[in-house]
Design a protein around this motif. Sequence first.
Motif, PDB file in Angstrom:
ATOM      1  N   LYS A 266      14.762 -12.133  26.069  1.00 26.40           N
ATOM      2  CA  LYS A 266      15.162 -13.182  25.004  1.00 26.40           C
ATOM      3  C   LYS A 266      14.814 -12.318  24.111  1.00 26.40           C
ATOM      4  N   ILE A 267      15.038 -12.827  22.637  1.00 28.50           N
ATOM      5  CA  ILE A 267      15.647 -12.056  22.128  1.00 28.50           C
ATOM      6  C   ILE A 267      14.498 -13.307  20.990  1.00 28.50           C
ATOM      7  N   VAL A 268      13.620 -12.036  20.256  1.00 31.21           N
ATOM      8  CA  VAL A 268      12.908 -13.237  19.227  1.00 31.21           C
ATOM      9  C   VAL A 268      12.965 -12.069  18.143  1.00 31.21           C
ATOM     10  N   GLU A 269      12.780 -13.208  17.194  1.00 34.28           N
ATOM     11  CA  GLU A 269      13.802 -12.660  15.661  1.00 34.28           C
ATOM     12  C   GLU A 269      11.990 -13.643  14.848  1.00 34.28           C
ATOM     13  N   ALA A 270      11.646 -12.606  13.973  1.00 39.29           N
ATOM     14  CA  ALA A 270      10.375 -13.056  13.530  1.00 39.29           C
ATOM     15  C   ALA A 270      10.226 -13.050  11.915  1.00 39.29           C
ATOM     16  N   LYS A 271       9.109 -13.013  10.616  1.00 39.02           N
ATOM     17  CA  LYS A 271       9.726 -13.228   9.739  1.00 39.02           C
ATOM     18  C   LYS A 271       8.136 -12.680   8.907  1.00 39.02           C
ATOM     19  N   LEU A 272       7.728 -11.844   8.751  1.00 39.20           N
ATOM     20  CA  LEU A 272       6.351 -11.595   8.934  1.00 39.20           C
ATOM     21  C   LEU A 272       6.009 -11.101   7.322  1.00 39.20           C
ATOM     22  N   ARG A 273       4.961 -12.100   6.680  1.00 36.38           N
ATOM     23  CA  ARG A 273       4.619 -11.756   5.447  1.00 36.38           C
ATOM     24  C   ARG A 273       4.463 -10.249   4.680  1.00 36.38           C
TER      25      ARG A 273
ATOM     26  N   GLN B 249      14.394  -7.368  21.278  1.00 40.43           N
ATOM     27  CA  GLN B 249      14.975  -8.119  22.996  1.00 40.43           C
ATOM     28  C   GLN B 249      13.521  -7.565  23.618  1.00 40.43           C
ATOM     29  N   VAL B 250      12.706  -8.627  24.448  1.00 40.43           N
ATOM     30  CA  VAL B 250      11.915  -8.746  25.410  1.00 40.43           C
ATOM     31  C   VAL B 250      12.183  -8.695  26.631  1.00 40.43           C
ATOM     32  N   ASP B 251      12.305  -7.906  27.392  1.00 38.56           N
ATOM     33  CA  ASP B 251      12.172  -7.951  29.166  1.00 38.56           C
ATOM     34  C   ASP B 251      11.371  -8.396  29.815  1.00 38.56           C
ATOM     35  N   THR B 252      11.768  -9.910  30.384  1.00 38.16           N
ATOM     36  CA  THR B 252      10.206 -10.506  30.708  1.00 38.16           C
ATOM     37  C   THR B 252       9.989 -10.014  32.564  1.00 38.16           C
TER      38      THR B 252
ATOM     39  N   PRO C  61       4.949  -2.573  11.418  1.00 41.36           N
ATOM     40  CA  PRO C  61       5.939  -2.217  12.807  1.00 41.36           C
ATOM     41  C   PRO C  61       5.510  -2.592  13.639  1.00 41.36           C
ATOM     42  N   LEU C  62       6.660  -2.849  14.752  1.00 41.67           N
ATOM     43  CA  LEU C  62       6.727  -3.114  16.077  1.00 41.67           C
ATOM     44  C   LEU C  62       6.081  -2.809  17.053  1.00 41.67           C
ATOM     45  N   PRO C  63       4.664  -3.105  18.021  1.00 40.34           N
ATOM     46  CA  PRO C  63       4.241  -2.612  18.773  1.00 40.34           C
ATOM     47  C   PRO C  63       5.229  -2.050  19.327  1.00 40.34           C
ATOM     48  N   ALA C  64       4.747  -0.867  20.065  1.00 42.80           N
ATOM     49  CA  ALA C  64       5.702   0.021  21.492  1.00 42.80           C
ATOM     50  C   ALA C  64       4.670  -0.306  22.728  1.00 42.80           C
ATOM     51  N   ALA C  65       5.576  -0.515  23.602  1.00 46.98           N
ATOM     52  CA  ALA C  65       5.695  -1.331  25.041  1.00 46.98           C
ATOM     53  C   ALA C  65       6.550  -1.230  25.964  1.00 46.98           C
TER      54      ALA C  65
ATOM     55  N   GLY D 280       9.215  -2.661  27.443  1.00 46.34           N
ATOM     56  CA  GLY D 280       9.759  -4.077  27.765  1.00 46.34           C
ATOM     57  C   GLY D 280      10.206  -4.278  26.847  1.00 46.34           C
ATOM     58  N   ILE D 281       9.872  -3.935  25.444  1.00 43.68           N
ATOM     59  CA  ILE D 281      10.347  -4.507  23.909  1.00 43.68           C
ATOM     60  C   ILE D 281      11.425  -3.210  23.381  1.00 43.68           C
ATOM     61  N   THR D 282      11.925  -3.482  23.127  1.00 47.69           N
ATOM     62  CA  THR D 282      13.564  -3.264  22.414  1.00 47.69           C
ATOM     63  C   THR D 282      13.499  -3.929  21.006  1.00 47.69           C
ATOM     64  N   LEU D 283      13.609  -2.769  19.632  1.00 43.24           N
ATOM     65  CA  LEU D 283      13.551  -3.065  18.551  1.00 43.24           C
ATOM     66  C   LEU D 283      15.211  -2.864  18.388  1.00 43.24           C
ATOM     67  N   LEU D 284      15.447  -3.494  17.895  1.00 39.78           N
ATOM     68  CA  LEU D 284      17.130  -3.994  17.334  1.00 39.78           C
ATOM     69  C   LEU D 284      17.150  -4.122  15.550  1.00 39.78           C
TER      70      LEU D 284
END
Length: 331
Positions: A252-259, A283-286, A263-267, A269-273
């Motif tokens: 899945k592709i996640v696009e977020a807008k933060l106030r 991107q999240v590898d479910t 930093p994006l948490p490292a885990a 299955g998560i790939t920063l694009l």
Amino acid sequence: MNVIEAENLAKTFRVRQKEKGMKGSLQAILRPRIKEVQAVDGISFSVEAGEMLAFIGPNGAGKSTTIKMLTGILYPDGGRARVLDIDPAKQRRRLAYEIGTVFGQKEQLWTHLTPYDNFRFFGAIYDSPDRETESRIRELADTFELGSFLNTPVRNLSLGQRIRCEIVASLIHRPRVLFLDEPTIGLDPVVKENIRALIRQMNRELGTTIFLTSHDVGDIEKLCRRIIIVNSGRIVLDDSMEHLKNHYLDRKIVEAKLREEAPLPAAEGITLLKQKGGRVKFQVDTGKLRINDALHMIDAENLEDINISNVPLESIITEIYKAEGREDGIS
């Protein structure tokens, strides 16, 4: 019932190979080096009546060569092909009365004639009686909404209008199979959608089998339920569009807008694009991390907006190309 059958279809070309330092030399002219190129390498597939098939691949993959063998323009070196139970290599004239072709980059219409005169001309080519041709022109002109420019010279038509007329010209003789090669190339988005709608309508109402090649992902995704991908002359994938997408829906592709930027948490299955300021795309590898768990890693109070989408079909196809050792993408 299968209307197209290809069995171990193969075609090799002999091409002259240029050599460094040999340009213009007598030896290069008298004794050119010849290289054999395997354009189509033993492919097999079938197409059912009324099906809409996408036959795609990078440049040089063998798409055009395959179509030319199916339409009788080229003879295969090996294997066999049948279209509507006709051998294209041996009965090309008979086959021509049963199929239609539209090439987005090649005109078949006489530009100094009107669409109406062109359609009359094509009716005569296919030995259609005048009354039947006139009836067919009225029917297709209504379906494709050609009334306002039916008697305008083709050279004065827009590209979108010309493509509609090209399709109609290929349908005058009521073909059972229509080969479409880049039918929406160069068209603006609105006209593309109109052409696609007309193709769907033609398939639904007339039962015409559609064999489509295109580099436009929109054509592939919105018209076809089945896709064949070829590369280096071989079939690398033959699957339904639905299964192809589902196979890749574990990402899945996640696009977020933060106030505030964070930093994006490292885990796993998560790939920063992409990340710029408060905007982040990842991107999240479910298969490795549930989407809910990934979202919980973002501070909810800092979250202003979020969008979750599937991996685009364009990326899926490009990935399949690269898996076969090619860098070509869809344009």
